[in-house]
Design a protein around this motif. Structure first.
Motif, PDB file in Angstrom:
ATOM      1  N   GLY A   1      -5.933  76.809  32.232  1.00 22.10           N
ATOM      2  CA  GLY A   1      -7.296  76.709  31.719  1.00 22.10           C
ATOM      3  C   GLY A   1      -7.396  76.047  30.370  1.00 22.10           C
ATOM      4  O   GLY A   1      -8.461  75.558  29.993  1.00 22.10           O
TER       5      GLY A   1
ATOM      6  N   PHE B   1      -9.787  78.445  34.931  1.00 22.73           N
ATOM      7  CA  PHE B   1     -10.989  79.079  34.393  1.00 22.73           C
ATOM      8  C   PHE B   1     -12.226  78.395  34.971  1.00 22.73           C
ATOM      9  O   PHE B   1     -12.350  77.168  34.917  1.00 22.73           O
ATOM     10  N   VAL B   2     -13.149  79.191  35.499  1.00 24.46           N
ATOM     11  CA  VAL B   2     -14.362  78.648  36.107  1.00 24.46           C
ATOM     12  C   VAL B   2     -15.574  79.201  35.351  1.00 24.46           C
ATOM     13  O   VAL B   2     -16.459  79.835  35.932  1.00 24.46           O
ATOM     14  N   HIS B   3     -15.596  78.976  34.052  1.00 19.42           N
ATOM     15  CA  HIS B   3     -16.698  79.466  33.227  1.00 19.42           C
ATOM     16  C   HIS B   3     -17.891  78.527  33.304  1.00 19.42           C
ATOM     17  O   HIS B   3     -17.765  77.352  33.687  1.00 19.42           O
TER      18      HIS B   3
ATOM     19  N   ARG C   1     -20.801  76.106  31.938  1.00 12.97           N
ATOM     20  CA  ARG C   1     -20.729  75.028  30.951  1.00 12.97           C
ATOM     21  C   ARG C   1     -21.200  75.530  29.584  1.00 12.97           C
ATOM     22  O   ARG C   1     -22.233  76.193  29.471  1.00 12.97           O
TER      23      ARG C   1
ATOM     24  N   LYS D   1     -12.422  72.369  29.349  1.00 13.25           N
ATOM     25  CA  LYS D   1     -13.366  72.023  30.408  1.00 13.25           C
ATOM     26  C   LYS D   1     -13.252  73.047  31.535  1.00 13.25           C
ATOM     27  O   LYS D   1     -12.155  73.437  31.931  1.00 13.25           O
ATOM     28  N   SER D   2     -14.377  73.483  32.060  1.00 12.03           N
ATOM     29  CA  SER D   2     -14.367  74.407  33.192  1.00 12.03           C
ATOM     30  C   SER D   2     -13.856  73.690  34.433  1.00 12.03           C
ATOM     31  O   SER D   2     -14.136  72.503  34.659  1.00 12.03           O
TER      32      SER D   2
END
Length: 325
Positions: free
Chosen positions: A13, A40-42, A44, A79-80
């Motif tokens: 991530g 990581f998929v947070h 924006r 960056k996600s």
């Protein structure tokens, strides 16, 4: 980890597609066994120049203590995965055995592409609602992250109310209320802890803090010293370091919470830009108390040995618990 029969995991991530490719290729050169790649998929990051400027002003006296200037402006340093087509293309090309998601889920199209490459998918849940979303998305397994866990809390929405479920309650809830295999995470440090979550119905346990003191860990001496010190007994969730709740050892950075007042950190990972700069400035002067010393509530139970030896110890402890039953 993987060579000893565990599922070793590498977190990408904090790097780009090229950096992640190098990490995956290096791992593949060292083992033929399965390993996990965590992304990581947070959401924006939302830039807010006023909040960011106020945050830098608030931190300025601490930078001054170490004869340094805070950054003139903050950047979105990570960056996600949801917004990183290069990372997706790299994962599709290399097809690591397992990919896990933290902070949320990518689109259904991305999930389909990864599944079509034969990649096993896992995702972190801190609540039943998140687990149900993971199940509906077609993910293969769910990681039940209890409030005890070290590092960033995997909540999909960091500003939503958090029931702060512990590992025991969350694991049992997901075992009974979903059809997914459940991997328990949070505060598990030894074979007895693994046995406990297996008895709750988990198919596996995920340990992170337990391996920080291992010889192969990238933790610097300041991190290791903090882990051996009194701060290990007083971990806390803080957003000061990165802009998102994460459990860390008590240190000078987490201690700033007492004086924060109405000032609030910028969005994740923008705040991390300031946190990393402060740590670098302090470390250059021999002060390690501003590091991101992520650790779970079981930190005082950490043991210093090689990762391979620790896996063997955990296996023996688990077997002993089973024999006692």
């Amino acid at each position: 980890m993987s060579e000893q029969g565990g599922l070793g995991s590498i977190g990408v991530g904090a790097t780009d597609a090229a950096g992640a490719r190098g990490m995956i290729e290096e791992t593949r050169a060292r083992t033929n066994n399965a390993f996990n790649v965590n992304v990581f998929v947070h959401g924006r990051a939302i830039a807010d120049p006023i909040t960011e400027a106020a945050w830098l002003d608030w931190l300025a006296p601490v930078f001054t203590e170490f004869e340094a200037e805070p950054p003139t402006a903050l950047q979105t340093i990570y960056k996600s995965f949801a917004d990183d087509p290069d990372m997706l293309a790299m994962l599709l090309a290399l097809a690591p055995p397992v990919v896990s998601f933290h902070f949320g889920l990518p689109s259904s199209d991305i999930i389909t592409l990864l599944r079509d490459r034969g990649i096993v998918l896992m995702a972190t849940a801190t609540s039943l609602d998140e687990a149900r979303a993971i199940e509906s998305a077609g993910i293969d397994a769910v990681v039940a992250q209890g409030i005890e866990a070290g590092g960033h809390r995997g909540a999909f929405d960091p500003v939503a109310p958090d029931d702060a479920l512990g590992t025991v309650a969350l694991t049992r809830l997901l075992v009974l209320k979903t059809k997914l295999p459940v991997i328990a995470a949070g505060g598990i440090m030894d074979g007895a802890g693994i046995a406990a979550v297996l008895d709750l119905g988990a198919v596996a346990a995920q340990l992170g803090t337990a391996f920080i003191a291992c010889l192969e860990s990238a933790a610097d001496e300041g991190y290791r010293a903090a882990l051996r010190g009194p701060g290990a007994y007083h971990t806390s969730l803080t957003s000061l370091i990165s802009g998102r709740p994460a459990r860390a050892l008590a240190n000078r950075f987490t201690g700033l919470a007492a004086a924060i007042g109405n000032c609030q950190p910028p969005d994740y990972p923008i705040a991390y830009n300031a946190g990393k700069a402060l740590h670098a400035a302090a470390k250059a002067k021999g002060e390690y108390g501003f590091g991101a010393h992520w650790a779970g509530q079981g930190a005082p139970l950490v043991r210093e040995m090689s990762a391979a030896d620790l896996v063997q110890v955990l296996r023996t402890e688990l077997q002993n618990c089973r024999s006692a039953d």
